[in-house]
Design an enzyme around this catalytic site. Structure first.
Site, PDB file in Angstrom:
ATOM      1  N   ASP A   1       9.407   2.841  -0.979  1.00  0.00           N
ATOM      2  CA  ASP A   1       8.430   3.513  -0.135  1.00  0.00           C
ATOM      3  C   ASP A   1       8.830   3.247   1.316  1.00  0.00           C
ATOM      4  O   ASP A   1       8.569   2.172   1.859  1.00  0.00           O
ATOM      5  CB  ASP A   1       7.035   2.964  -0.447  1.00  0.00           C
ATOM      6  CG  ASP A   1       5.972   3.487   0.505  1.00  0.00           C
ATOM      7  OD1 ASP A   1       6.322   4.110   1.528  1.00  0.00           O
ATOM      8  OD2 ASP A   1       4.779   3.250   0.232  1.00  0.00           O
TER       9      ASP A   1
ATOM     10  N   TYR B   1       0.869  -1.175   0.000  1.00  0.00           N
ATOM     11  CA  TYR B   1       0.000   0.000   0.000  1.00  0.00           C
ATOM     12  C   TYR B   1       0.904   1.222   0.000  1.00  0.00           C
ATOM     13  O   TYR B   1       1.801   1.331   0.832  1.00  0.00           O
ATOM     14  CB  TYR B   1      -0.885  -0.033   1.249  1.00  0.00           C
ATOM     15  CG  TYR B   1      -1.801   1.154   1.415  1.00  0.00           C
ATOM     16  CD1 TYR B   1      -2.974   1.261   0.668  1.00  0.00           C
ATOM     17  CD2 TYR B   1      -1.516   2.152   2.342  1.00  0.00           C
ATOM     18  CE1 TYR B   1      -3.829   2.338   0.836  1.00  0.00           C
ATOM     19  CE2 TYR B   1      -2.371   3.232   2.525  1.00  0.00           C
ATOM     20  CZ  TYR B   1      -3.532   3.319   1.764  1.00  0.00           C
ATOM     21  OH  TYR B   1      -4.369   4.389   1.941  1.00  0.00           O
TER      22      TYR B   1
ATOM     23  N   LYS C   1       4.995   9.401   8.131  1.00  0.00           N
ATOM     24  CA  LYS C   1       4.953   8.879   9.503  1.00  0.00           C
ATOM     25  C   LYS C   1       6.046   9.474  10.400  1.00  0.00           C
ATOM     26  O   LYS C   1       5.944  10.627  10.791  1.00  0.00           O
ATOM     27  CB  LYS C   1       4.971   7.358   9.480  1.00  0.00           C
ATOM     28  CG  LYS C   1       3.790   6.809   8.646  1.00  0.00           C
ATOM     29  CD  LYS C   1       3.534   5.368   8.867  1.00  0.00           C
ATOM     30  CE  LYS C   1       2.516   4.789   7.901  1.00  0.00           C
ATOM     31  NZ  LYS C   1       1.125   5.023   8.247  1.00  0.00           N
TER      32      LYS C   1
HETATM   33  N1  HOZ Z   1      -1.076   3.792   6.245  1.00  0.00           N
HETATM   34  C1  HOZ Z   1      -1.592   3.218   7.449  1.00  0.00           C
HETATM   35  C2  HOZ Z   1      -1.165   1.814   7.610  1.00  0.00           C
HETATM   36  N2  HOZ Z   1      -1.678   0.943   6.673  1.00  0.00           N
HETATM   37  C3  HOZ Z   1      -3.036   3.266   7.579  1.00  0.00           C
HETATM   38  C4  HOZ Z   1      -3.479   4.578   7.918  1.00  0.00           C
HETATM   39  C5  HOZ Z   1      -4.873   4.645   7.556  1.00  0.00           C
HETATM   40  O1  HOZ Z   1      -5.211   4.167   6.470  1.00  0.00           O
HETATM   41  O2  HOZ Z   1      -5.610   5.176   8.368  1.00  0.00           O
END
Ligand code: HOZ
Length: 428
Positions: A238, A143, A266
């Site tokens: 990423d 993702y 993050k």
């Molecule tokens: N990117 C975050 C971990 N998969 C998720 C954050 C979200 O979608 O709220």
């Protein structure tokens, strides 16, 4: 007792789609009511009803030093009085860029944005603009945020809710996104051969965190690097999850593989909305206003976001013992969980690197999305709820990694292991 959370969730659904501002928070796939948080300090979060949780999400990664880390909070308070946004350049942005370049490998130039999604979306556009090619390769279950190109066979919430095709993503965009199984180098070679001179970029989470935690097998990242070199493809790592977490220089440093472009989010923002993409000057100089690949943002380089991230990254850079402590804590947790899971008799896999870890209930190794999806994720849901009611806050999906923070004590870890034992006794 989560009466206030229940009331808040009912109210939230009247004004916010699904009652949440990001889908996985809704607990839709695990069932039950999402817990509404009120405050957090160190390793703990406190909900609206006053319940305390040991936190293994840590805002999905950013809070590596624990919640409300005092130097970050103080810096935000101090800088807020100068203005919350200028929309004009500041010295602080240079300090931040110089700091990142001093920590991160292969970053000559860095552009700040406001989220990991923006960082990855911009890196892809840059790779396309630089190579003059349209297609990208991503990996099933990875993702890279919610930009259109990435929502093909994506992990995180897309996998959690089992969404096969995302309405709104045009066929044209989807056709330009080619996918392979994680850790399958031969499939990448085949795809590259089939699309000779068409592929702008390969983008990957060097340690995947959006299908649980999945590690790259030996030679996989190195193999991708070699393919990119041979074919003139931009290799994008990423590092939204792994950056400044697996090591100061992220996965590039820890796994000793070089990226052409790297994306951050993050940890880089200390809990504020920050992302960044950077890399070799030869590529980055195509970004506007140096080049014509356009990318912009009213709040990019926002002063409060910059000072929070700056204090966070400087702390990490100057205190390598933090990484040692995080690793020791995670190893300790892993060992303890391993013992209670083994004793329970249920098949399981624990994947871990540094302070990223997850459990899949599976008899088989978890090396890609299909093995993660084939695990007993119904059991994970039960485990999640059993832990939650015992005061341990895990991601509400088997398709998410857990993140540890430096504020966790041995007592917290022992309590987590004990709660895991009780939870397994309850659900099995
Ligand atoms: N990117 C975050 C971990 N998969 C998720 C954050 C979200 O979608 O709220």
């Amino acid at each position: 007792m989560i009466e206030k959370s229940i009331a808040l969730f009912n109210r939230a659904q009247q004004s916010i789609p699904g009652g949440v501002n990001s889908p996985v928070r809704a607990f839709k796939s695990v069932g039950g009511t999402p817990v509404f948080m009120k405050s957090a300090k160190g390793a703990y979060m406190f909900d609206a009803d006053g319940n305390r949780y040991i936190d293994y999400i840590n805002s999905w990664g950013p809070m590596i030093l624990g919640h409300a880390y005092e130097p970050v909070v103080k810096a935000i308070q101090e800088y807020a009085q100068y203005s919350t946004s200028f929309g004009a350049p500041t010295e602080l942005e240079i300090e931040m860029a110089e700091l990142i370049i001093s920590i991160a490998p292969n970053v000559d130039l860095i552009r700040m944005v406001s989220s990991g999604t923006e960082a990855c979306m911009s890196a892809i556009r840059l790779a396309r603009g630089y190579t003059g090619r349209n297609k990208i390769i991503k990996f099933e279950g990875c993702y890279h945020g919610h930009a259109d190109s990435f929502l093909v066979k994506a992990g995180s919430g897309v996998a959690t809710f089992n969404i096969q095709t995302v309405p709104g993503v045009t066929a044209g965009v989807a056709n330009d996104t080619l996918t392979c199984a994680y850790n399958d180098l031969d499939a990448v070679k085949q795809l590259v051969a089939e699309h000779h001179n068409e592929i702008a970029a390969i983008i990957i989470e060097p340690v995947a965190g959006n299908m649980g935690c999945i590690l790259p097998q030996e030679g996989f990242l190195e193999g991708l690097r070699a393919i990119c070199d041979l074919q003139g493809i931009v290799f994008i790592m990423d590092e939204v999850m792994t950056g400044f977490r697996l090591a100061p220089g992220g996965a590039q440093e820890r796994l000793k593989v070089n990226a052409d472009l790297v994306t951050y989010g993050k940890v880089i923002g200390g809990g504020m909305p920050v992302g960044a993409f950077g890399g070799k000057k030869e590529i980055m100089q195509h970004i506007s206003p140096l080049g014509n690949v356009y990318q912009a943002g009213t709040l990019s380089g926002n002063p409060l976001a910059m000072i929070a991230g700056y204090v966070m990254l400087k702390t990490l850079k100057e205190n390598p013992s933090i990484y040692k402590h995080l690793e020791e804590s995670t190893n300790y947790l892993r060992k303890g969980l391993d013992e209670v899971l083994k004793a329970s008799g249920t098949p399981y896999v624990i994947n871990q690197l540094g302070s990223m870890i997850s459990i899949h209930f599976s008899e088989h190794p978890i090396t890609n999305f299909s093995s993660a999806a084939a695990a007993n994720n119904e059991l994970f849901k039960k485990f999640f709820h059993a832990m939650l009611k015992r005061g341990v806050y895990l991601p509400p999906s088997a398709f998410e990694t857990w993140f540890l923070c430096n504020a966790l004590t041995r007592e917290d870890l022992d309590m987590t292991i004990q709660k895991a034992k009780e939870s397994l006794q309850e659900i099995l």
